[in-house]
Write a protein that holds these residues in place. Structure first.
Motif, PDB file in Angstrom:
ATOM      1  N   GLU A 246       0.832  -1.200   0.000  1.00  0.00           N
ATOM      2  CA  GLU A 246       0.000   0.000   0.000  1.00  0.00           C
ATOM      3  C   GLU A 246       0.874   1.261   0.000  1.00  0.00           C
ATOM      4  OE1 GLU A 246      -4.088   1.110   2.191  1.00  0.00           O
ATOM      5  OE2 GLU A 246      -2.415   0.729   3.556  1.00  0.00           O
ATOM      6  N   LYS A 247       1.922   1.254   0.808  1.00  0.00           N
ATOM      7  CA  LYS A 247       2.838   2.387   0.868  1.00  0.00           C
ATOM      8  C   LYS A 247       3.559   2.552  -0.466  1.00  0.00           C
ATOM      9  CE  LYS A 247       6.628   4.209   3.556  1.00  0.00           C
ATOM     10  NZ  LYS A 247       7.585   3.972   4.616  1.00  0.00           N
ATOM     11  N   GLY A 248       3.974   1.440  -1.067  1.00  0.00           N
ATOM     12  CA  GLY A 248       4.632   1.492  -2.374  1.00  0.00           C
ATOM     13  C   GLY A 248       3.721   2.053  -3.444  1.00  0.00           C
ATOM     14  N   PHE A 249       2.455   1.655  -3.413  1.00  0.00           N
ATOM     15  CA  PHE A 249       1.489   2.165  -4.382  1.00  0.00           C
ATOM     16  C   PHE A 249       1.299   3.668  -4.211  1.00  0.00           C
ATOM     17  CE2 PHE A 249      -2.921   3.101  -5.676  1.00  0.00           C
ATOM     18  CZ  PHE A 249      -2.808   2.776  -7.014  1.00  0.00           C
ATOM     19  N   ALA A 250       1.256   4.132  -2.958  1.00  0.00           N
ATOM     20  CA  ALA A 250       1.123   5.572  -2.692  1.00  0.00           C
ATOM     21  C   ALA A 250       2.316   6.328  -3.270  1.00  0.00           C
ATOM     22  CB  ALA A 250       0.989   5.821  -1.195  1.00  0.00           C
ATOM     23  N   GLY A 251       3.513   5.763  -3.144  1.00  0.00           N
ATOM     24  CA  GLY A 251       4.706   6.385  -3.714  1.00  0.00           C
ATOM     25  C   GLY A 251       4.645   6.445  -5.227  1.00  0.00           C
ATOM     26  N   GLU A 252       4.148   5.393  -5.847  1.00  0.00           N
ATOM     27  CA  GLU A 252       4.015   5.385  -7.303  1.00  0.00           C
ATOM     28  C   GLU A 252       2.993   6.414  -7.770  1.00  0.00           C
ATOM     29  OE1 GLU A 252       3.376   1.347  -8.603  1.00  0.00           O
ATOM     30  OE2 GLU A 252       5.116   0.655  -7.469  1.00  0.00           O
ATOM     31  N   CYS A 253       1.909   6.584  -7.026  1.00  0.00           N
ATOM     32  CA  CYS A 253       0.901   7.603  -7.362  1.00  0.00           C
ATOM     33  C   CYS A 253       1.505   9.000  -7.248  1.00  0.00           C
ATOM     34  CB  CYS A 253      -0.321   7.474  -6.463  1.00  0.00           C
ATOM     35  SG  CYS A 253      -1.312   6.002  -6.795  1.00  0.00           S
ATOM     36  N   LEU A 254       2.302   9.238  -6.217  1.00  0.00           N
ATOM     37  CA  LEU A 254       2.966  10.527  -6.048  1.00  0.00           C
ATOM     38  C   LEU A 254       3.927  10.788  -7.206  1.00  0.00           C
ATOM     39  CD1 LEU A 254       3.603  13.045  -4.361  1.00  0.00           C
ATOM     40  CD2 LEU A 254       5.273  11.677  -3.115  1.00  0.00           C
ATOM     41  N   PHE A 255       4.682   9.765  -7.581  1.00  0.00           N
ATOM     42  CA  PHE A 255       5.593   9.881  -8.724  1.00  0.00           C
ATOM     43  C   PHE A 255       4.813  10.247  -9.990  1.00  0.00           C
ATOM     44  CE2 PHE A 255       7.765   8.040 -12.392  1.00  0.00           C
ATOM     45  CZ  PHE A 255       9.021   8.602 -12.271  1.00  0.00           C
ATOM     46  N   ASP A 256       3.699   9.569 -10.231  1.00  0.00           N
ATOM     47  CA  ASP A 256       2.872   9.857 -11.410  1.00  0.00           C
ATOM     48  C   ASP A 256       2.365  11.295 -11.399  1.00  0.00           C
ATOM     49  OD1 ASP A 256       3.271   7.253 -12.229  1.00  0.00           O
ATOM     50  OD2 ASP A 256       1.308   6.547 -11.531  1.00  0.00           O
ATOM     51  N   ASP A 257       1.965  11.793 -10.221  1.00  0.00           N
ATOM     52  CA  ASP A 257       1.521  13.183 -10.106  1.00  0.00           C
ATOM     53  C   ASP A 257       2.654  14.156 -10.439  1.00  0.00           C
ATOM     54  OD1 ASP A 257      -1.023  12.399  -9.376  1.00  0.00           O
ATOM     55  OD2 ASP A 257      -0.709  12.738  -7.223  1.00  0.00           O
ATOM     56  N   LEU A 258       3.861  13.854  -9.960  1.00  0.00           N
ATOM     57  CA  LEU A 258       5.008  14.715 -10.259  1.00  0.00           C
ATOM     58  C   LEU A 258       5.313  14.743 -11.754  1.00  0.00           C
ATOM     59  CD1 LEU A 258       7.376  13.753  -7.303  1.00  0.00           C
ATOM     60  CD2 LEU A 258       6.153  15.915  -7.605  1.00  0.00           C
ATOM     61  N   ILE A 259       5.232  13.589 -12.399  1.00  0.00           N
ATOM     62  CA  ILE A 259       5.472  13.522 -13.847  1.00  0.00           C
ATOM     63  C   ILE A 259       4.406  14.313 -14.591  1.00  0.00           C
ATOM     64  CG2 ILE A 259       5.485  11.978 -15.867  1.00  0.00           C
ATOM     65  CD1 ILE A 259       8.063  11.892 -14.192  1.00  0.00           C
ATOM     66  N   THR A 260       3.155  14.183 -14.174  1.00  0.00           N
ATOM     67  CA  THR A 260       2.050  14.887 -14.831  1.00  0.00           C
ATOM     68  C   THR A 260       2.241  16.396 -14.773  1.00  0.00           C
ATOM     69  OG1 THR A 260       0.526  13.093 -14.298  1.00  0.00           O
ATOM     70  CG2 THR A 260      -0.454  15.221 -14.806  1.00  0.00           C
ATOM     71  N   LYS A 261       2.827  16.892 -13.690  1.00  0.00           N
ATOM     72  CA  LYS A 261       3.023  18.333 -13.515  1.00  0.00           C
ATOM     73  C   LYS A 261       4.337  18.833 -14.105  1.00  0.00           C
ATOM     74  CE  LYS A 261       0.277  18.258  -9.324  1.00  0.00           C
ATOM     75  NZ  LYS A 261       0.312  18.288  -7.859  1.00  0.00           N
ATOM     76  N   SER A 262       5.138  17.950 -14.671  1.00  0.00           N
ATOM     77  CA  SER A 262       6.450  18.343 -15.191  1.00  0.00           C
ATOM     78  C   SER A 262       6.430  18.399 -16.723  1.00  0.00           C
ATOM     79  CB  SER A 262       7.512  17.332 -14.741  1.00  0.00           C
ATOM     80  OG  SER A 262       7.382  16.134 -15.480  1.00  0.00           O
ATOM     81  N   GLY A 263       7.564  18.770 -17.278  1.00  0.00           N
ATOM     82  CA  GLY A 263       7.703  18.785 -18.732  1.00  0.00           C
ATOM     83  C   GLY A 263       7.648  17.398 -19.339  1.00  0.00           C
ATOM     84  N   ALA A 264       7.859  16.375 -18.502  1.00  0.00           N
ATOM     85  CA  ALA A 264       7.820  14.993 -18.990  1.00  0.00           C
ATOM     86  C   ALA A 264       6.393  14.515 -19.232  1.00  0.00           C
ATOM     87  CB  ALA A 264       8.515  14.063 -17.999  1.00  0.00           C
ATOM     88  N   SER A 265       5.410  15.375 -18.943  1.00  0.00           N
ATOM     89  CA  SER A 265       4.012  14.953 -19.127  1.00  0.00           C
ATOM     90  C   SER A 265       3.678  14.704 -20.588  1.00  0.00           C
ATOM     91  CB  SER A 265       3.062  15.998 -18.540  1.00  0.00           C
ATOM     92  OG  SER A 265       3.185  17.223 -19.233  1.00  0.00           O
ATOM     93  N   THR A 266       4.512  15.190 -21.505  1.00  0.00           N
ATOM     94  CA  THR A 266       4.272  14.953 -22.930  1.00  0.00           C
ATOM     95  C   THR A 266       4.856  13.627 -23.394  1.00  0.00           C
ATOM     96  OG1 THR A 266       6.287  16.134 -23.530  1.00  0.00           O
ATOM     97  CG2 THR A 266       4.242  17.428 -23.434  1.00  0.00           C
ATOM     98  N   TYR A 267       5.632  12.964 -22.537  1.00  0.00           N
ATOM     99  CA  TYR A 267       6.224  11.679 -22.893  1.00  0.00           C
ATOM    100  C   TYR A 267       5.173  10.571 -22.775  1.00  0.00           C
ATOM    101  CZ  TYR A 267      10.744  14.001 -21.972  1.00  0.00           C
ATOM    102  OH  TYR A 267      11.813  14.842 -21.971  1.00  0.00           O
ATOM    103  N   VAL A 268       5.410   9.488 -23.467  1.00  0.00           N
ATOM    104  CA  VAL A 268       4.567   8.307 -23.302  1.00  0.00           C
ATOM    105  C   VAL A 268       4.944   7.666 -21.972  1.00  0.00           C
ATOM    106  CG1 VAL A 268       4.037   6.007 -24.188  1.00  0.00           C
ATOM    107  CG2 VAL A 268       4.357   7.914 -25.778  1.00  0.00           C
TER     108      VAL A 268
END
Length: 76
Positions: free
Chosen positions: A8-30
């Motif tokens: 559960e903690k690992g999944f929360a970390g992955e969700c946080l990582f995904d949010d950071l990517i979405t808000k960054s310039g990498a959001s245009t990457y696949v």
């Protein structure tokens, strides 16, 4: 129960990582998440794969707590 809490903690970390990517310039990457692959009879997981026009980035996301100390090339 401990494994469930770790997962559960690992999944929360992955969700946080995904949010950071979405808000960054990498959001245009696949972005591909949770890839379960097999190579020579061995299963392994890639938490997140980002494909830019020029590179492919592989991430194994961790969700550690506390103070981390880095001594090249390792983290303690």
């Amino acid at each position: 129960m401990r494994q469930f809490l770790n997962d559960e903690k690992g999944f929360a970390g992955e969700c946080l990582f995904d949010d950071l990517i979405t808000k960054s310039g990498a959001s245009t990457y696949v972005q591909l998440n949770g890839l379960l692959l097999e190579w020579n009879g061995n299963l392994f997981q890639i938490d997140s794969l980002l494909a830019s026009p020029y590179r492919i980035y592989l991430y194994d996301v961790k969700n550690f707590e506390g103070i981390l100390h880095r001594r090249r090339p390792m983290v303690f």
